[in-house]
Design a protein around this motif. Structure first.
Motif, short mmCIF file in Angstrom:
data_model
loop_
_atom_site.label_atom_id
_atom_site.label_comp_id
_atom_site.label_asym_id
_atom_site.label_seq_id
_atom_site.Cartn_x
_atom_site.Cartn_y
_atom_site.Cartn_z
N ILE A 13 -40.95 -31.26 -48.64
CA ILE A 13 -41.33 -32.63 -48.98
C ILE A 13 -40.09 -33.34 -49.55
CG2 ILE A 13 -42.90 -34.08 -50.33
CD1 ILE A 13 -44.25 -32.24 -48.18
N PRO A 14 -39.76 -34.53 -49.03
CA PRO A 14 -38.55 -35.21 -49.52
C PRO A 14 -38.66 -35.58 -50.99
CG PRO A 14 -39.81 -36.65 -48.07
CD PRO A 14 -40.46 -35.30 -48.02
N HIS A 15 -37.53 -35.59 -51.66
CA HIS A 15 -37.48 -35.94 -53.08
C HIS A 15 -36.15 -36.63 -53.38
CE1 HIS A 15 -37.94 -35.68 -57.41
NE2 HIS A 15 -36.68 -35.32 -57.44
N VAL A 16 -36.22 -37.71 -54.13
CA VAL A 16 -35.01 -38.36 -54.64
C VAL A 16 -35.18 -38.58 -56.13
CG1 VAL A 16 -34.36 -39.54 -52.49
CG2 VAL A 16 -35.83 -40.70 -54.13
N LYS A 121 -41.05 -46.32 -56.65
CA LYS A 121 -41.30 -45.36 -57.73
C LYS A 121 -42.33 -45.91 -58.72
CE LYS A 121 -40.59 -41.75 -60.41
NZ LYS A 121 -41.07 -40.43 -60.03
N ILE A 122 -42.21 -47.19 -59.05
CA ILE A 122 -43.11 -47.81 -60.02
C ILE A 122 -44.51 -47.97 -59.44
CG2 ILE A 122 -43.58 -49.93 -61.33
CD1 ILE A 122 -40.43 -50.24 -61.45
N ASN A 135 -41.34 -42.38 -45.89
CA ASN A 135 -40.59 -41.23 -46.39
C ASN A 135 -39.96 -41.52 -47.75
OD1 ASN A 135 -40.48 -38.91 -44.28
ND2 ASN A 135 -40.34 -40.80 -43.10
N LEU A 136 -39.49 -42.74 -47.96
CA LEU A 136 -38.94 -43.11 -49.25
C LEU A 136 -40.02 -43.10 -50.33
CD1 LEU A 136 -36.59 -44.01 -51.03
CD2 LEU A 136 -37.07 -46.38 -50.32
N MET A 137 -41.19 -43.66 -50.03
CA MET A 137 -42.28 -43.63 -51.01
C MET A 137 -42.64 -42.20 -51.36
SD MET A 137 -44.45 -45.10 -53.03
CE MET A 137 -44.80 -46.81 -52.62
N LEU A 138 -42.75 -41.34 -50.37
CA LEU A 138 -43.07 -39.94 -50.62
C LEU A 138 -41.98 -39.29 -51.46
CD1 LEU A 138 -45.36 -38.00 -49.82
CD2 LEU A 138 -43.93 -37.25 -47.92
N ALA A 139 -40.73 -39.59 -51.16
CA ALA A 139 -39.60 -39.01 -51.89
C ALA A 139 -39.54 -39.45 -53.35
CB ALA A 139 -38.29 -39.34 -51.18
N THR A 140 -40.05 -40.65 -53.65
CA THR A 140 -40.05 -41.12 -55.03
C THR A 140 -41.26 -40.60 -55.81
OG1 THR A 140 -41.22 -43.19 -54.54
CG2 THR A 140 -38.78 -43.23 -54.45
N GLY A 141 -42.12 -39.83 -55.15
CA GLY A 141 -43.28 -39.25 -55.81
C GLY A 141 -44.57 -39.97 -55.54
N PHE A 162 -46.20 -34.31 -42.77
CA PHE A 162 -46.20 -33.11 -43.61
C PHE A 162 -47.60 -32.54 -43.70
CE2 PHE A 162 -42.63 -35.74 -44.92
CZ PHE A 162 -41.60 -34.83 -44.80
N ARG A 163 -47.71 -31.27 -43.38
CA ARG A 163 -49.00 -30.59 -43.47
C ARG A 163 -49.34 -30.35 -44.94
NH1 ARG A 163 -46.00 -27.38 -40.27
NH2 ARG A 163 -46.24 -25.67 -41.76
N GLU A 164 -50.63 -30.22 -45.21
CA GLU A 164 -51.07 -30.02 -46.59
C GLU A 164 -50.44 -28.78 -47.21
OE1 GLU A 164 -55.33 -30.20 -46.86
OE2 GLU A 164 -55.37 -32.26 -46.09
N ASP A 165 -50.29 -27.71 -46.44
CA ASP A 165 -49.71 -26.49 -47.01
C ASP A 165 -48.23 -26.64 -47.36
OD1 ASP A 165 -49.04 -26.54 -44.24
OD2 ASP A 165 -48.84 -24.35 -44.19
N GLU A 166 -47.57 -27.65 -46.81
CA GLU A 166 -46.16 -27.87 -47.13
C GLU A 166 -45.96 -28.49 -48.52
OE1 GLU A 166 -44.10 -28.31 -42.79
OE2 GLU A 166 -45.20 -30.05 -43.52
N PHE A 167 -47.02 -28.98 -49.12
CA PHE A 167 -46.90 -29.53 -50.47
C PHE A 167 -46.83 -28.42 -51.52
CE2 PHE A 167 -48.07 -33.33 -48.23
CZ PHE A 167 -47.42 -34.33 -48.93
#
Length: 193
Positions: A13-16, A121-122, A135-141, A162-167
């Motif tokens: 899962i992407p993260h920034v 992020k906010i 993808n950016l929204m997901l990466a910001t949490g 992204f599949r549920e198990d990938e979280f």
């Protein structure tokens, strides 16, 4: 796996890490909008100027774009509970009623990528298409309800889903709704909205 990443230690899962500068710029956008309640980000286009000008023949982007009439239905319902912050590139998005056109403010910003990163992020909630914004929204949490078409020879629908198990050890933050079932984006399922 191809890169040799230990999947027991890391997630795909992407993260920034969002800097204080980005957060301040995102908050500045919100401050310019005035008081808003329960905001949610909307992204309605996958390609700039789709169906117009140089991209009028971009059928691959068109394939991944929900019809504006269907998107307006979603906006009308969501706007009863949320303030819809419409993001994208000024002049390159469909226009809808019942939204705040954040892309106008982003166009005036000196660093739109930083500002939108802080804003995402906010806000932390996204409804829209399978784009870099999702993808950016997901990466910001944030949490994402992503509208997707059927798979096709030119779009496999797998590379950015992204599949549920990938979280793994974190909560599931993405749901995918097929275009033909677009109204299901209004249902509360695994996400907080």
């Amino acid at each position: 796996r191809i890169l040799g990443v230990d999947e027991d230690k890391y997630t795909v899962i992407p993260h920034v890490n969002v800097s204080d500068e980005c957060l301040a710029m995102g908050q500045d956008i919100l401050n310019k909008l005035g008081p808003i309640e329960n905001p949610i980000i909307l992204v309605s286009n996958t390609s700039g100027r789709i169906f117009q000008g140089k991209d009028s023949e971009n059928w691959r982007a068109a394939y991944r774009t929900l019809s504006p009439a269907s998107m307006q239905e979603i906006v009308n319902e969501l706007s009863k509970r949320h303030t819809i912050l419409h993001c994208g590139i000024k002049g390159e998005v469909f226009e809808f009623d019942n939204v705040i056109r954040v892309y106008n403010l982003l166009a005036e910003c000196g660093h739109p990528i930083k500002a939108i990163t802080g804003l995402y992020k906010i806000v932390g909630k996204y409804v829209g298409l399978d784009t870099g914004d999702y993808n950016l929204m997901l990466a910001t949490g944030g949490e994402c309800k992503v509208l997707i078409p059927d798979t096709a020879p030119w779009w496999n629908g797998v590379s950015s889903i992204f599949r549920e198990d990938e979280f793994k050890w974190e909560k599931i933050r993405a749901e995918y709704i097929n275009f033909r079932d677009y109204a299901k984006v209004l249902e509360r399922n695994k996400l907080s909205f």
